[in-house]
Design a protein around this motif. Structure first.
Motif, PDB file in Angstrom:
ATOM      1  N   THR A  27       0.856  -1.174   0.000  1.00 22.82           N
ATOM      2  CA  THR A  27       0.000   0.000   0.000  1.00 22.82           C
ATOM      3  C   THR A  27       0.898   1.230   0.000  1.00 22.82           C
ATOM      4  N   VAL A  28       0.381   2.316  -0.541  1.00 24.84           N
ATOM      5  CA  VAL A  28       1.118   3.577  -0.599  1.00 24.84           C
ATOM      6  C   VAL A  28       0.585   4.468   0.516  1.00 24.84           C
ATOM      7  N   ALA A  29       1.460   4.811   1.449  1.00 22.27           N
ATOM      8  CA  ALA A  29       1.050   5.566   2.635  1.00 22.27           C
ATOM      9  C   ALA A  29       1.887   6.828   2.771  1.00 22.27           C
ATOM     10  N   PHE A  87      10.900  -6.240  -7.231  1.00 19.53           N
ATOM     11  CA  PHE A  87      11.270  -4.885  -7.634  1.00 19.53           C
ATOM     12  C   PHE A  87      11.830  -4.164  -6.411  1.00 19.53           C
ATOM     13  N   PHE A  88      12.514  -3.081  -6.660  1.00 14.99           N
ATOM     14  CA  PHE A  88      12.981  -2.219  -5.580  1.00 14.99           C
ATOM     15  C   PHE A  88      11.876  -1.222  -5.223  1.00 14.99           C
ATOM     16  N   VAL A  89      11.818  -0.856  -3.938  1.00 11.52           N
ATOM     17  CA  VAL A  89      11.007   0.272  -3.501  1.00 11.52           C
ATOM     18  C   VAL A  89      11.861   1.132  -2.575  1.00 11.52           C
ATOM     19  N   TYR A  90      11.478   2.395  -2.460  1.00 13.60           N
ATOM     20  CA  TYR A  90      12.100   3.278  -1.471  1.00 13.60           C
ATOM     21  C   TYR A  90      11.195   3.293  -0.242  1.00 13.60           C
ATOM     22  N   ARG A  91      11.706   2.704   0.835  1.00 13.61           N
ATOM     23  CA  ARG A  91      10.928   2.565   2.070  1.00 13.61           C
ATOM     24  C   ARG A  91      11.444   3.538   3.115  1.00 13.61           C
ATOM     25  N   SER A  92      10.531   4.292   3.675  1.00 12.53           N
ATOM     26  CA  SER A  92      10.908   5.326   4.633  1.00 12.53           C
ATOM     27  C   SER A  92      11.458   4.720   5.916  1.00 12.53           C
ATOM     28  N   ARG A  93      12.540   5.282   6.411  1.00 11.76           N
ATOM     29  CA  ARG A  93      13.098   4.886   7.701  1.00 11.76           C
ATOM     30  C   ARG A  93      12.226   5.378   8.858  1.00 11.76           C
ATOM     31  N   HIS A  94      11.328   6.306   8.569  1.00 11.67           N
ATOM     32  CA  HIS A  94      10.453   6.868   9.606  1.00 11.67           C
ATOM     33  C   HIS A  94       9.189   6.046   9.780  1.00 11.67           C
ATOM     34  N   GLY A  95       8.951   5.093   8.882  1.00 11.20           N
ATOM     35  CA  GLY A  95       7.711   4.342   8.915  1.00 11.20           C
ATOM     36  C   GLY A  95       6.553   5.181   8.410  1.00 11.20           C
ATOM     37  N   PRO A  96       5.368   4.562   8.286  1.00  8.67           N
ATOM     38  CA  PRO A  96       4.198   5.318   7.832  1.00  8.67           C
ATOM     39  C   PRO A  96       3.509   6.032   8.987  1.00  8.67           C
ATOM     40  N   ILE A  97       2.740   7.062   8.673  1.00 12.26           N
ATOM     41  CA  ILE A  97       1.818   7.618   9.654  1.00 12.26           C
ATOM     42  C   ILE A  97       0.774   6.545   9.952  1.00 12.26           C
ATOM     43  N   LEU A  98       0.513   6.321  11.230  1.00 13.14           N
ATOM     44  CA  LEU A  98      -0.461   5.308  11.622  1.00 13.14           C
ATOM     45  C   LEU A  98      -1.735   5.980  12.118  1.00 13.14           C
ATOM     46  N   ARG A  99      -2.846   5.585  11.537  1.00 11.81           N
ATOM     47  CA  ARG A  99      -4.154   6.098  11.946  1.00 11.81           C
ATOM     48  C   ARG A  99      -5.009   4.905  12.367  1.00 11.81           C
ATOM     49  N   HIS A 100      -5.413   4.890  13.635  1.00 13.58           N
ATOM     50  CA  HIS A 100      -6.121   3.735  14.193  1.00 13.58           C
ATOM     51  C   HIS A 100      -5.303   2.460  14.017  1.00 13.58           C
ATOM     52  N   GLY A 101      -3.979   2.606  14.026  1.00  9.13           N
ATOM     53  CA  GLY A 101      -3.100   1.455  13.940  1.00  9.13           C
ATOM     54  C   GLY A 101      -2.784   0.992  12.533  1.00  9.13           C
ATOM     55  N   VAL A 154      10.191  19.174  14.471  1.00  6.62           N
ATOM     56  CA  VAL A 154       9.040  19.212  15.378  1.00  6.62           C
ATOM     57  C   VAL A 154       7.813  18.618  14.688  1.00  6.62           C
ATOM     58  N   ALA A 155       7.593  19.007  13.429  1.00  8.95           N
ATOM     59  CA  ALA A 155       6.439  18.503  12.683  1.00  8.95           C
ATOM     60  C   ALA A 155       6.549  16.999  12.438  1.00  8.95           C
ATOM     61  N   SER A 156       7.764  16.534  12.145  1.00 13.63           N
ATOM     62  CA  SER A 156       7.955  15.098  11.915  1.00 13.63           C
ATOM     63  C   SER A 156       7.661  14.303  13.200  1.00 13.63           C
ATOM     64  N   ALA A 157       8.066  14.837  14.333  1.00 10.59           N
ATOM     65  CA  ALA A 157       7.765  14.170  15.608  1.00 10.59           C
ATOM     66  C   ALA A 157       6.260  14.062  15.824  1.00 10.59           C
ATOM     67  N   ALA A 158       5.524  15.115  15.434  1.00  6.60           N
ATOM     68  CA  ALA A 158       4.063  15.075  15.574  1.00  6.60           C
ATOM     69  C   ALA A 158       3.439  14.036  14.656  1.00  6.60           C
ATOM     70  N   LEU A 159       4.040  13.846  13.479  1.00  6.50           N
ATOM     71  CA  LEU A 159       3.512  12.858  12.541  1.00  6.50           C
ATOM     72  C   LEU A 159       3.738  11.429  13.030  1.00  6.50           C
ATOM     73  N   LYS A 160       4.738  11.246  13.865  1.00  9.70           N
ATOM     74  CA  LYS A 160       5.040   9.898  14.378  1.00  9.70           C
ATOM     75  C   LYS A 160       4.121   9.477  15.520  1.00  9.70           C
ATOM     76  N   GLN A 161       3.407  10.409  16.084  1.00  7.60           N
ATOM     77  CA  GLN A 161       2.451  10.071  17.155  1.00  7.60           C
ATOM     78  C   GLN A 161       1.244   9.366  16.542  1.00  7.60           C
ATOM     79  N   ALA A 162       0.625   8.488  17.329  1.00  8.67           N
ATOM     80  CA  ALA A 162      -0.546   7.756  16.833  1.00  8.67           C
ATOM     81  C   ALA A 162      -1.685   8.718  16.506  1.00  8.67           C
TER      82      ALA A 162
END
Length: 241
Positions: free
Chosen positions: A97-99, A175-189, A230-238
């Motif tokens: 999935t693309v997140a 195939f190759f993909v570029y996967r974020s080291r930050h992980g995806p934003i999680l909404r309801h898990g 600061v904004a990236s830290a907020a995106l990492k919160q559930a």
């Protein structure tokens, strides 16, 4: 301050952030010397190591473009007008999935990442790019490999090409993909699917308690490294909203 008060440079920064992932043509094309053009039918052989030999062109790496890399605008920004011969083929892929990635890119957008999902999930629209081996290092550098993204090999995800002018001998099984080291934003898990930047900027502004317009927020994110952290830290919160 409104968007009409921005300088030409700042207006371009705002547009780059808010228009992500840009216009992505839903047809096959070849990108070369800064331009996208139709391509004649070509034969290709899928090698045992997953790389692809395109007749008359040499060896290519299959890369699944899930975000802005599928846009001509981003390809031109990354590769300029150099001779390239990159092929882009629209496809449907299962098991991914693309997140939204849980970070803000240096140009102010909340970018995409590929996330593996159960095979029973709905197939996703994506773009298979055949990238010349010599150009992979340029693409890696543009993705901040080792900092924000890793280029990883994904095997076994069923992929169906749509009206491809490339005739493959053998099946593209990885195939190759570029996967974020930050992980995806999680909404309801669950990973938050890639959507319009204006929506996610509105959510981010609310989380940060920042009483400014979305255009001002985009500009500050593009300009201010500390604010991006600061904004990236907020995106990492559930996310539960």
């Amino acid at each position: 301050m409104t968007s009409t008060a921005f300088s030409a440079t700042d207006s371009a920064r705002v547009a780059r952030a808010l228009n992500y992932p840009y216009v992505r043509p839903f047809h096959a094309f070849e990108f070369d010397r800064g331009n996208a053009r139709g391509t004649v039918c070509r034969n290709a052989v899928v090698r045992d190591d997953g790389l692809i030999d395109v007749a008359g062109r040499g060896r290519y790496a299959p890369v699944l473009a899930t975000g802005s890399n599928a846009s001509v605008e981003a390809l031109r920004r990354k590769f300029g007008c150099r001779p390239l011969g990159l092929f882009q083929l629209p496809c449907r892929v299962q098991g991914l999935t693309v997140a939204h990635s849980a970070h803000v890119a240096r140009y102010g957008a909340v970018p995409a990442t590929a996330v593996q999902t159960p095979m029973r999930a709905t197939p996703q629209t994506a773009f298979l790019q055949l990238v010349p081996i010599r150009a992979l290092s340029v693409l890696d550098q543009s993705e901040s490999i080792g900092i924000n993204y890793d280029r990883v090999w994904v095997p076994g995800c069923p992929l169906r090409l749509i009206a491809s002018p490339i005739r493959f001998r053998g099946v593209v099984r990885g195939f190759f993909v570029y996967r974020s080291r930050h992980g995806p934003i999680l909404r309801h898990g669950y990973p938050l699917p890639l959507g319009p930047q204006k929506w996610i900027f509105a959510q981010l502004a609310e989380r940060l308690g920042t009483p400014i317009t979305l255009e001002q927020l985009a500009l500050r994110l593009a300009r201010d490294v500390g604010f991006r952290h600061v904004a990236s830290a907020a995106l990492k919160q559930a996310w539960i909203a």
